[in-house]
Design a protein around this motif. Structure first.
Motif, short mmCIF file in Angstrom:
data_model
loop_
_atom_site.label_atom_id
_atom_site.label_comp_id
_atom_site.label_asym_id
_atom_site.label_seq_id
_atom_site.Cartn_x
_atom_site.Cartn_y
_atom_site.Cartn_z
N HIS A 13 0.81 -1.22 0.00
CA HIS A 13 0.00 0.00 0.00
C HIS A 13 0.84 1.27 0.00
N MET A 14 2.06 1.19 0.52
CA MET A 14 2.95 2.35 0.40
C MET A 14 3.27 2.62 -1.07
N ILE A 15 3.57 1.54 -1.81
CA ILE A 15 3.82 1.67 -3.25
C ILE A 15 2.53 2.07 -3.98
N HIS A 16 1.45 1.38 -3.63
CA HIS A 16 0.16 1.58 -4.30
C HIS A 16 -0.33 3.01 -4.18
N PHE A 17 -0.45 3.50 -2.95
CA PHE A 17 -0.99 4.85 -2.75
C PHE A 17 -0.06 5.93 -3.31
N SER A 18 1.25 5.76 -3.10
CA SER A 18 2.20 6.75 -3.62
C SER A 18 2.18 6.78 -5.15
N ALA A 19 2.17 5.59 -5.76
CA ALA A 19 2.14 5.52 -7.22
C ALA A 19 0.84 6.10 -7.76
N TYR A 20 -0.27 5.79 -7.08
CA TYR A 20 -1.56 6.32 -7.55
C TYR A 20 -1.58 7.84 -7.54
N GLU A 21 -1.16 8.44 -6.44
CA GLU A 21 -1.17 9.90 -6.35
C GLU A 21 -0.22 10.52 -7.38
N SER A 22 0.93 9.88 -7.61
CA SER A 22 1.89 10.39 -8.59
C SER A 22 1.35 10.28 -10.01
N GLY B 113 -5.06 1.46 -11.94
CA GLY B 113 -4.64 0.20 -12.53
C GLY B 113 -3.12 0.04 -12.53
N MET B 114 -2.43 1.08 -12.95
CA MET B 114 -0.96 1.01 -13.00
C MET B 114 -0.37 0.88 -11.59
N ALA B 115 -0.91 1.64 -10.65
CA ALA B 115 -0.41 1.59 -9.28
C ALA B 115 -0.62 0.20 -8.67
N GLY C 259 -1.01 -2.70 -10.26
CA GLY C 259 -0.19 -3.70 -10.94
C GLY C 259 1.25 -3.68 -10.46
N ILE C 260 1.82 -2.48 -10.32
CA ILE C 260 3.20 -2.35 -9.86
C ILE C 260 3.35 -2.86 -8.44
N ALA C 261 2.43 -2.46 -7.56
CA ALA C 261 2.49 -2.89 -6.16
C ALA C 261 2.32 -4.40 -6.04
N ALA C 262 1.43 -4.97 -6.83
CA ALA C 262 1.19 -6.41 -6.78
C ALA C 262 2.41 -7.19 -7.23
N ALA C 263 3.07 -6.73 -8.29
CA ALA C 263 4.24 -7.42 -8.81
C ALA C 263 5.37 -7.44 -7.77
N PHE C 264 5.61 -6.32 -7.12
CA PHE C 264 6.70 -6.22 -6.16
C PHE C 264 6.47 -7.07 -4.90
N THR C 265 5.22 -7.29 -4.55
CA THR C 265 4.94 -7.99 -3.28
C THR C 265 4.45 -9.42 -3.46
N HIS D 3 -5.06 -7.44 -9.76
CA HIS D 3 -4.92 -6.13 -9.12
C HIS D 3 -5.04 -4.96 -10.09
N VAL D 4 -4.65 -5.13 -11.33
CA VAL D 4 -4.78 -4.02 -12.29
C VAL D 4 -6.24 -3.59 -12.45
#
Length: 306
Positions: free
Chosen positions: A182-191, A212-214, A216-222, A277-278
């Motif tokens: 969620h740190m990746i997810h929320f930060s990526a989403y806002e960016s 969707g992009m946020a 997908g990225i967070a899901a892949a890393f975790t 997740h996307v």
């Protein structure tokens, strides 16, 4: 007052009940729509030694499950997910919006660390509520899940045979996974949202793409941590004696490495996890942003009054 006239940039400061209502509906929508793919991911991640219980691909898993158990098998456990997702997401989004304000993530500029910190706070609250429901959901997603007539029957069986601890044995691992997620997810989403929609107005397309992009990225890393979590949550119904003896993160990770052939075992289910997740996060954020606009836009809040 017309919804189109509301100051959308002020919506992150909308009342807590609005954030909770929007979050609950967004969470239920997200999980319900993408549930079959989540079932596929669970099957692919479970540790198994017998060939008939090993699932290696998305297409193959779907074909085997629908042929041997029927198409409805991919939806087993959805009731548990819906019951948990509503209150858990309501609390999560309320906490996220609150701590965004506390940490200053709403201030101008790219506030990555502040947003990540708010996401971490939201995760702790979310997982405290959601983990028991997730345990029941994953048990019902497995082949042995067909023995349970409903969600309550599964929960009673887990409690009777393994005790209350079984519902929270994966909680530390879940936090270990979901806090960075969620740190990746929320930060990526806002960016992504700021990049795709610099004006900051209500724009469903940018919310959908950014979400969707946020996700997908967070899901892949975790995904490696998700593999370990699945082992912990399904250990009670495993036919493998070694899996049933697993006590925590370290035991589960060691067993995944040993039985799965090394590092490659930690990316099992990567495809369906990202594929889940996307669209799920795209749906969730689009629904959440729309509901906040619609609900706040139809209230008599002085913030939006002419």
């Amino acid at each position: 007052m017309c919804v189109d006239d509301c100051e959308y940039e002020a919506l992150p400061n909308s009342p807590i009940h609005v954030n909770m209502m929007a979050g609950a509906l967004a969470g239920i929508t997200e999980h319900a729509v993408c549930f079959p793919l989540d079932s596929v991911k669970t099957r692919m991640q479970m540790l198994a030694t017998q060939p008939q219980t090993i699932y290696t691909s998305v297409r193959g898993t779907i074909a085997r499950v629908t042929t041997s158990e029927g198409a409805t098998a991919l939806w087993r456990g959805v009731n548990s997910m819906i019951m948990g997702a509503g209150p858990a997401h309501a609390l999560s989004f309320a906490m996220y919006e609150h701590f965004k304000s506390v940490f200053g993530a709403d201030l101008p500029g790219n506030r990555v660390l502040e947003t990540a910190a708010a996401g971490a706070c939201a995760t702790i609250a979310h997982d405290g509520l959601m983990t028991p429901f997730d345990v029941v959901k994953q048990r019902m997603q497995l082949p042995c899940g067909s023995r349970f007539s409903n969600t309550l029957a599964c929960a009673k069986y887990i409690f009777r045979t393994e005790g209350l601890r079984a519902f929270y044995v994966s909680y530390p691992t879940t936090l270990t996974m979901n806090i960075p997620y969620h740190m990746i997810h929320f930060s990526a989403y806002e960016s992504f949202k700021r990049t795709l929609n610099p004006a900051g107005g209500y724009d469903p397309m940018s919310h959908c793409l950014a979400g969707g992009m946020a996700g997908g990225i967070a899901a892949a890393f975790t995904t490696p941590l998700d593999v370990v979590k699945t082992v912990l949550q399904t250990r009670g119904v495993s036919q493998d004696a070694d899996v049933r003896k697993v006590e925590g993160f370290r035991d589960a990770a060691r067993l995944v490495w040993k039985n799965g052939g090394g590092m490659k075992a930690f990316v099992r289910g990567l495809g369906p996890r990202v594929m889940t997740h996307v669209p799920a996060t795209a749906i969730s954020w689009t629904t959440y942003e729309f509901l906040k606009m619609a609900i706040v836009g139809n209230t008599e809040s002085p913030l939006h009054a002419h």
